[in-house]
Design a protein around this motif. Structure first.
Motif, short mmCIF file in Angstrom:
data_model
loop_
_atom_site.label_atom_id
_atom_site.label_comp_id
_atom_site.label_asym_id
_atom_site.label_seq_id
_atom_site.Cartn_x
_atom_site.Cartn_y
_atom_site.Cartn_z
N SER A 1 45.98 51.39 33.18
CA SER A 1 44.90 52.36 33.30
C SER A 1 43.65 52.00 32.51
O SER A 1 42.81 52.85 32.25
N SER A 2 43.52 50.73 32.15
CA SER A 2 42.33 50.31 31.39
C SER A 2 41.14 50.00 32.28
O SER A 2 40.02 49.84 31.79
N SER A 3 41.34 49.93 33.60
CA SER A 3 40.23 49.64 34.51
C SER A 3 40.67 49.93 35.95
O SER A 3 41.83 50.23 36.22
N VAL B 1 33.25 36.58 42.39
CA VAL B 1 33.73 37.90 42.85
C VAL B 1 32.71 38.51 43.79
O VAL B 1 33.06 39.01 44.88
N ARG B 2 31.44 38.46 43.39
CA ARG B 2 30.38 39.03 44.24
C ARG B 2 30.33 38.33 45.60
O ARG B 2 30.26 38.98 46.64
N LYS B 3 30.39 37.00 45.59
CA LYS B 3 30.36 36.24 46.84
C LYS B 3 31.53 36.60 47.74
O LYS B 3 31.38 36.78 48.96
N LEU C 1 39.92 40.47 40.98
CA LEU C 1 39.57 39.07 41.20
C LEU C 1 39.17 38.38 39.89
O LEU C 1 39.41 37.18 39.73
N ASN C 2 38.58 39.13 38.97
CA ASN C 2 38.29 38.56 37.65
C ASN C 2 39.58 38.17 36.95
O ASN C 2 39.67 37.11 36.32
N ALA C 3 40.60 39.03 37.08
CA ALA C 3 41.89 38.74 36.45
C ALA C 3 42.55 37.52 37.06
O ALA C 3 43.26 36.77 36.39
N VAL C 4 42.29 37.30 38.36
CA VAL C 4 42.82 36.11 39.02
C VAL C 4 42.19 34.85 38.44
O VAL C 4 42.79 33.78 38.45
N GLY C 5 40.96 35.00 37.94
CA GLY C 5 40.27 33.85 37.37
C GLY C 5 38.89 33.61 37.95
O GLY C 5 38.21 32.65 37.59
N PHE C 6 38.45 34.50 38.85
CA PHE C 6 37.13 34.35 39.45
C PHE C 6 36.05 34.78 38.46
O PHE C 6 36.14 35.86 37.88
N PHE D 1 47.87 35.70 39.44
CA PHE D 1 47.40 34.66 38.51
C PHE D 1 47.14 33.38 39.29
O PHE D 1 47.94 32.98 40.14
N ALA D 2 46.00 32.76 38.98
CA ALA D 2 45.65 31.51 39.67
C ALA D 2 46.24 30.31 38.93
O ALA D 2 46.35 30.31 37.70
N ASP D 3 46.63 29.30 39.69
CA ASP D 3 47.11 28.05 39.10
C ASP D 3 45.89 27.29 38.57
O ASP D 3 44.94 27.03 39.31
#
Length: 277
Positions: free
Chosen positions: A14-16, A210-212, A200-205, A98-100
């Motif tokens: 619940s932090s975001s 993310v915007r794109k 998507l930020n958490a994935v690593g973007f 999670f991204a490799d």
């Protein structure tokens, strides 16, 4: 009387994003809420949003920690019971892909990522439900899991391990719904499509990527027929609907898709995300 007056809810992650919007909405409609996440500053922001929307500080319980750790889960349950005396609603929202670091996707990705995604997106849900079980049975409560359209039926190669974990969560939802309904406890889940959150930020973007990504998919009607990404508040509204017996008492064991039509058009998996970025 507010819809969730005298109800006690735990909202994980619940932090975001969806978790924050859900905690804010439940509190706004009268619930006492336990919020939890790893980042104290972001959790503070969630609490500020709750208070800004009419919630009371005495009706908010905070637990900082990693949900994949048994100690954190035990503290979630213990502190909620000590503070509020019961548990009526459990929203299993915490999850991530999670991204490799090597850039590999699909089954070429590191198997350690598979283990991490199963641990967060599936195992932690099972473990927390086990800990909350007697209290939810006592209150004849409700469980809402947050899944994803990545679980299928369309394959998302960039999120193979994440999709496998969420597919497991969908099956868990169905199995638990049959297991719990004789005790008066309902279990359902929501399956969002592309939502404008920090996912998507958490994935690593990075922010620009993310915007794109969001702008590109929103512009492709075969990806999102609605022509836009979803909002966390829209998912929160659906979660609240499923957590409210007065609204959804006869809905049991379902995974409700909320994706702007993405899973109908079936075009998103065919687009090469690497070219978009």
């Amino acid at each position: 009387m507010a819809r969730f007056s005298n109800k006690v809810a735990i909202v994980t992650g619940s932090s975001s994003g969806i978790g924050r919007s859900t905690a804010v909405l439940l509190a706004k409609e009268g619930a006492k809420v336990t919020v939890t996440g790893r980042n104290p500053e972001k959790i503070r922001e969630t609490v500020d949003e709750i208070l800004k929307n009419g919630g009371k500080s005495e009706d908010v319980n905070i637990v900082i920690g990693d949900l994949t750790e048994s100690e954190c889960q035990a503290e979630l349950v213990k502190s909620t019971l000590e503070r509020f005396g019961k548990i009526d609603i459990l929203v299993n929202n915490a999850g991530a892909a999670f991204a490799d670091p090597s850039g590999k996707v699909g089954t070429e990705s590191n198997l350690g990522l598979f283990d991490d995604m199963l641990k967060l997106n599936l195992r932690s849900v099972i473990e927390l439900v086990q800990k909350c079980r007697p209290h939810l049975i006592a209150s004849k409560g409700d469980i809402v899991n947050v899944s994803s359209i990545a679980a299928g039926p369309s394959p998302f190669v960039y999120y193979t391990y994440y999709g496998v974990a969420k597919a497991g969560l969908d099956q868990l939802t169905r199995c638990m719904s049959i297991e719990f309904i004789p005790f008066g406890v309902r279990v359902n889940s929501v399956s969002p499509g592309l939502i404008s959150t920090g996912f998507l930020n958490a994935v690593g973007f990075p922010n620009d990527a993310v915007r794109k990504t969001e702008e590109y998919y929103a512009s492709q009607r075969d990806c999102i027929p609605a022509g836009r990404t979803g909002k966390p508040e829209e998912i929160a509204t659906l979660i609240a609907f499923l957590a409210d017996k007065n609204s959804s008492a006869f809905i049991i064991g379902q995974s409700v898709v909320i994706d702007g039509g993405t899973s109908l058009a079936l075009g998103m998996p065919s687009h090469d995300l690497s070219k978009v970025l």
